[in-house]
Write a protein that holds these residues in place. Structure first.
Motif, mmCIF file in Angstrom:
data_model
loop_
_atom_site.group_PDB
_atom_site.id
_atom_site.type_symbol
_atom_site.label_atom_id
_atom_site.label_comp_id
_atom_site.label_asym_id
_atom_site.label_seq_id
_atom_site.Cartn_x
_atom_site.Cartn_y
_atom_site.Cartn_z
ATOM 1 N N TYR A 294 11.691 15.255 -3.410
ATOM 2 C CA TYR A 294 12.215 16.261 -4.336
ATOM 3 C C TYR A 294 13.250 17.159 -3.653
ATOM 4 O O TYR A 294 14.234 17.572 -4.279
ATOM 5 N N ARG A 295 13.033 17.468 -2.389
ATOM 6 C CA ARG A 295 14.005 18.295 -1.658
ATOM 7 C C ARG A 295 15.365 17.607 -1.617
ATOM 8 O O ARG A 295 16.405 18.247 -1.856
ATOM 9 N N GLU A 296 15.374 16.326 -1.307
ATOM 10 C CA GLU A 296 16.638 15.592 -1.248
ATOM 11 C C GLU A 296 17.301 15.518 -2.622
ATOM 12 O O GLU A 296 18.533 15.633 -2.726
ATOM 13 N N ARG A 297 16.512 15.361 -3.658
ATOM 14 C CA ARG A 297 17.074 15.344 -5.017
ATOM 15 C C ARG A 297 17.695 16.681 -5.360
ATOM 16 O O ARG A 297 18.782 16.743 -5.953
ATOM 17 N N ALA A 298 17.025 17.771 -4.968
ATOM 18 C CA ALA A 298 17.546 19.111 -5.254
ATOM 19 C C ALA A 298 18.907 19.330 -4.601
ATOM 20 O O ALA A 298 19.813 19.937 -5.199
ATOM 21 N N LEU A 299 19.060 18.836 -3.385
ATOM 22 C CA LEU A 299 20.319 19.021 -2.669
ATOM 23 C C LEU A 299 21.464 18.234 -3.297
ATOM 24 O O LEU A 299 22.645 18.552 -3.062
ATOM 25 N N GLN A 300 21.144 17.232 -4.103
ATOM 26 C CA GLN A 300 22.177 16.419 -4.734
ATOM 27 C C GLN A 300 22.587 16.943 -6.111
ATOM 28 O O GLN A 300 23.557 16.446 -6.700
ATOM 29 N N LEU A 301 21.866 17.933 -6.626
ATOM 30 C CA LEU A 301 22.173 18.474 -7.951
ATOM 31 C C LEU A 301 23.135 19.657 -7.836
ATOM 32 O O LEU A 301 23.107 20.394 -6.852
ATOM 33 N N SER A 302 23.940 19.842 -8.870
ATOM 34 C CA SER A 302 24.984 20.875 -8.778
ATOM 35 C C SER A 302 24.964 21.903 -9.900
ATOM 36 O O SER A 302 25.660 22.908 -9.825
ATOM 37 N N THR A 303 24.170 21.670 -10.950
ATOM 38 C CA THR A 303 24.170 22.619 -12.062
ATOM 39 C C THR A 303 22.812 23.301 -12.196
ATOM 40 O O THR A 303 21.773 22.748 -11.803
ATOM 41 N N TYR A 304 22.860 24.482 -12.789
ATOM 42 C CA TYR A 304 21.629 25.250 -13.017
ATOM 43 C C TYR A 304 20.669 24.477 -13.914
ATOM 44 O O TYR A 304 19.464 24.443 -13.666
ATOM 45 N N GLU A 305 21.205 23.826 -14.951
ATOM 46 C CA GLU A 305 20.366 23.100 -15.901
ATOM 47 C C GLU A 305 19.647 21.943 -15.221
ATOM 48 O O GLU A 305 18.459 21.684 -15.486
ATOM 49 N N GLU A 306 20.345 21.223 -14.347
ATOM 50 C CA GLU A 306 19.725 20.114 -13.631
ATOM 51 C C GLU A 306 18.614 20.605 -12.709
ATOM 52 O O GLU A 306 17.533 20.003 -12.625
ATOM 53 N N LEU A 307 18.872 21.702 -12.030
ATOM 54 C CA LEU A 307 17.871 22.245 -11.102
ATOM 55 C C LEU A 307 16.678 22.826 -11.850
ATOM 56 O O LEU A 307 15.540 22.727 -11.382
ATOM 57 N N LEU A 308 16.918 23.419 -13.020
ATOM 58 C CA LEU A 308 15.813 23.923 -13.839
ATOM 59 C C LEU A 308 14.926 22.767 -14.294
ATOM 60 O O LEU A 308 13.695 22.861 -14.269
ATOM 61 N N ALA A 309 15.537 21.663 -14.698
ATOM 62 C CA ALA A 309 14.761 20.485 -15.113
ATOM 63 C C ALA A 309 13.954 19.937 -13.941
ATOM 64 O O ALA A 309 12.794 19.534 -14.102
ATOM 65 N N LEU A 310 14.556 19.944 -12.743
ATOM 66 C CA LEU A 310 13.832 19.461 -11.563
ATOM 67 C C LEU A 310 12.674 20.394 -11.227
ATOM 68 O O LEU A 310 11.572 19.935 -10.883
ATOM 69 N N TRP A 311 12.893 21.709 -11.324
ATOM 70 C CA TRP A 311 11.834 22.683 -11.057
ATOM 71 C C TRP A 311 10.646 22.434 -11.989
ATOM 72 O O TRP A 311 9.489 22.465 -11.553
ATOM 73 N N THR A 312 10.940 22.143 -13.264
ATOM 74 C CA THR A 312 9.875 21.873 -14.238
ATOM 75 C C THR A 312 9.121 20.600 -13.870
ATOM 76 O O THR A 312 7.888 20.542 -13.964
ATOM 77 N N GLU A 313 9.854 19.586 -13.414
ATOM 78 C CA GLU A 313 9.220 18.339 -12.994
ATOM 79 C C GLU A 313 8.318 18.565 -11.780
ATOM 80 O O GLU A 313 7.199 18.038 -11.707
ATOM 81 N N VAL A 314 8.810 19.349 -10.822
ATOM 82 C CA VAL A 314 8.024 19.647 -9.628
ATOM 83 C C VAL A 314 6.784 20.475 -9.989
ATOM 84 O O VAL A 314 5.700 20.254 -9.431
ATOM 85 N N GLU A 315 6.927 21.387 -10.940
ATOM 86 C CA GLU A 315 5.775 22.173 -11.397
ATOM 87 C C GLU A 315 4.702 21.265 -11.970
ATOM 88 O O GLU A 315 3.510 21.411 -11.660
ATOM 89 N N LYS A 316 5.097 20.299 -12.785
ATOM 90 C CA LYS A 316 4.135 19.371 -13.377
ATOM 91 C C LYS A 316 3.465 18.510 -12.309
ATOM 92 O O LYS A 316 2.308 18.117 -12.453
ATOM 93 N N ALA A 317 4.186 18.243 -11.227
ATOM 94 C CA ALA A 317 3.631 17.447 -10.130
ATOM 95 C C ALA A 317 2.743 18.272 -9.208
ATOM 96 O O ALA A 317 2.099 17.720 -8.307
ATOM 97 N N GLY A 318 2.708 19.585 -9.420
ATOM 98 C CA GLY A 318 1.869 20.457 -8.596
ATOM 99 C C GLY A 318 2.404 20.660 -7.192
ATOM 100 O O GLY A 318 1.627 20.910 -6.263
ATOM 101 N N LEU A 319 3.734 20.604 -7.029
ATOM 102 C CA LEU A 319 4.304 20.672 -5.691
ATOM 103 C C LEU A 319 5.214 21.885 -5.481
ATOM 104 O O LEU A 319 5.981 21.910 -4.514
ATOM 105 N N LEU A 320 5.125 22.884 -6.340
ATOM 106 C CA LEU A 320 5.963 24.070 -6.144
ATOM 107 C C LEU A 320 5.674 24.748 -4.809
ATOM 108 O O LEU A 320 6.562 25.339 -4.190
ATOM 109 N N GLY A 321 4.438 24.666 -4.346
ATOM 110 C CA GLY A 321 4.066 25.318 -3.090
ATOM 111 C C GLY A 321 4.165 24.429 -1.877
ATOM 112 O O GLY A 321 3.700 24.797 -0.790
ATOM 113 N N ALA A 322 4.804 23.250 -2.007
ATOM 114 C CA ALA A 322 4.907 22.319 -0.880
ATOM 115 C C ALA A 322 5.791 22.903 0.217
ATOM 116 O O ALA A 322 6.882 23.400 -0.050
ATOM 117 N N PRO A 323 5.343 22.832 1.478
ATOM 118 C CA PRO A 323 6.115 23.419 2.578
ATOM 119 C C PRO A 323 7.293 22.536 2.976
ATOM 120 O O PRO A 323 7.126 21.342 3.230
#
Length: 295
Positions: free
Chosen positions: A237-266
């Motif tokens: 997910y970190r690598e995917r985040a670095l490849q995104l360029s818009t707020y909307e794309e990153l918001l969608a990724l944040w929601t996906e990561v939240e559903k995966a339970g990984l928001l707190g991943a170090p």
């Protein structure tokens, strides 16, 4: 907000193991036996004055180590972020008890932050750091094994000759109450290095009693963990985040990561500073939004 139930699926996962026992029960030895069987790239966060290093070469074991002198919850979260960036497949925290009752641990942090003699105010301030630490342990992109010291006392028993003899027994782990809920397998080691599984999400290990646990136990755990669909981990997910360029794309990724339970991943951010995945995606989103507004 729409509430929608979907079919449950099982993803492959990594081990989360806690080993509790009194001094001399073999917690460090057992954690290394399991860790080196689960991964060929092991790191030990050694709070026990470097004692894990005494086992280098035993049974061919090789591992990296970190010997912290301070045990604040935040420092463990940061160490896990660095370990994740370096690709360690298994982290051993020996012992997690220090992050409760050691120097700068939870108990000291709560006392230090108490205001006007009100201990509750101190706990209120430090709880988010503890939650962040536990989330980091739960979402680390590799196996995690922790050891727990236990308070000990002596009981008097009758031996085979009818004589009264004292025996040291372990009591409650030195960590916050309910810590066992954070792990898939929890076992108690006695002074004969016999593991009694007190909690297990792995059916084959329910109530198991295992003398001198080692690679065979690791094989049972690995087999169960791999019975699921592959799922992205925090580093993906970190690598995917670095490849995104818009707020909307990153918001969608944040929601996906939240559903995966990984928001707190170090993880480490793009400046190699420790953070957690949710905060990193949020930071990138704010940057993208600011940049779009400036154009």
């Amino acid at each position: 907000m729409t509430i929608e139930f979907v079919p449950a699926t099982r993803a492959s996962s990594k081990a989360r193991i806690a080993l509790a026992g009194p001094s001399g029960s073999g917690k460090t030895f057992t954690s290394l036996a399991l860790g080196t069987a689960l991964s060929d790239n092991v790191a030990v966060i050694d709070t026990e004055r470097g004692r894990a290093s005494l086992y280098v070469g035993v049974n061919g074991w090789q591992f990296s180590r970190l010997n912290p002198q301070s045990f604040s919850p935040k420092s463990l979260t940061d160490a896990l972020a660095v370990a994740a960036s370096q690709g360690f497949g298994c982290i051993v925290v020996d012992s997690l008890s220090h992050y409760w009752m050691g120097v700068d641990g939870m108990l000291e942090q709560a006392d230090r932050r108490a205001k006007g003699g009100n201990s509750f105010s101190g706990w209120k301030e430090v709880r988010p750091d503890e939650r962040r630490m536990l989330d980091a342990l739960a979402s680390y992109p590799g196996h995690v094994i922790v050891t727990l010291r236990v308070k000990t006392e002596y009981v008097v028993e009758t031996d085979e000759r009818g004589k009264k003899v004292p025996r040291k027994v372990g009591m409650r782990p030195e960590q916050r109450e309910g810590i066992e809920y954070e792990f898939d397998v929890v076992g108690d080691l006695d002074l004969d290095n016999v593991l009694t599984v007190s909690k297990s999400r792995i059916p084959a290990l329910s109530r198991a009693v295992i003398p001198q646990p080692g690679p065979e136990l690791a094989d049972t755990i690995r087999e169960w963990l791999e019975q699921g669909e592959d799922a992205p981990d925090a580093m993906t997910y970190r690598e995917r985040a670095l490849q995104l360029s818009t707020y909307e794309e990153l918001l969608a990724l944040w929601t996906e990561v939240e559903k995966a339970g990984l928001l707190g991943a170090p993880i480490l951010d793009n400046a190699d500073k420790p953070t957690v995945l949710g905060d990193f995606i949020k930071y990138l989103g704010i940057q993208a939004k600011t940049k779009a507004g400036a154009q």
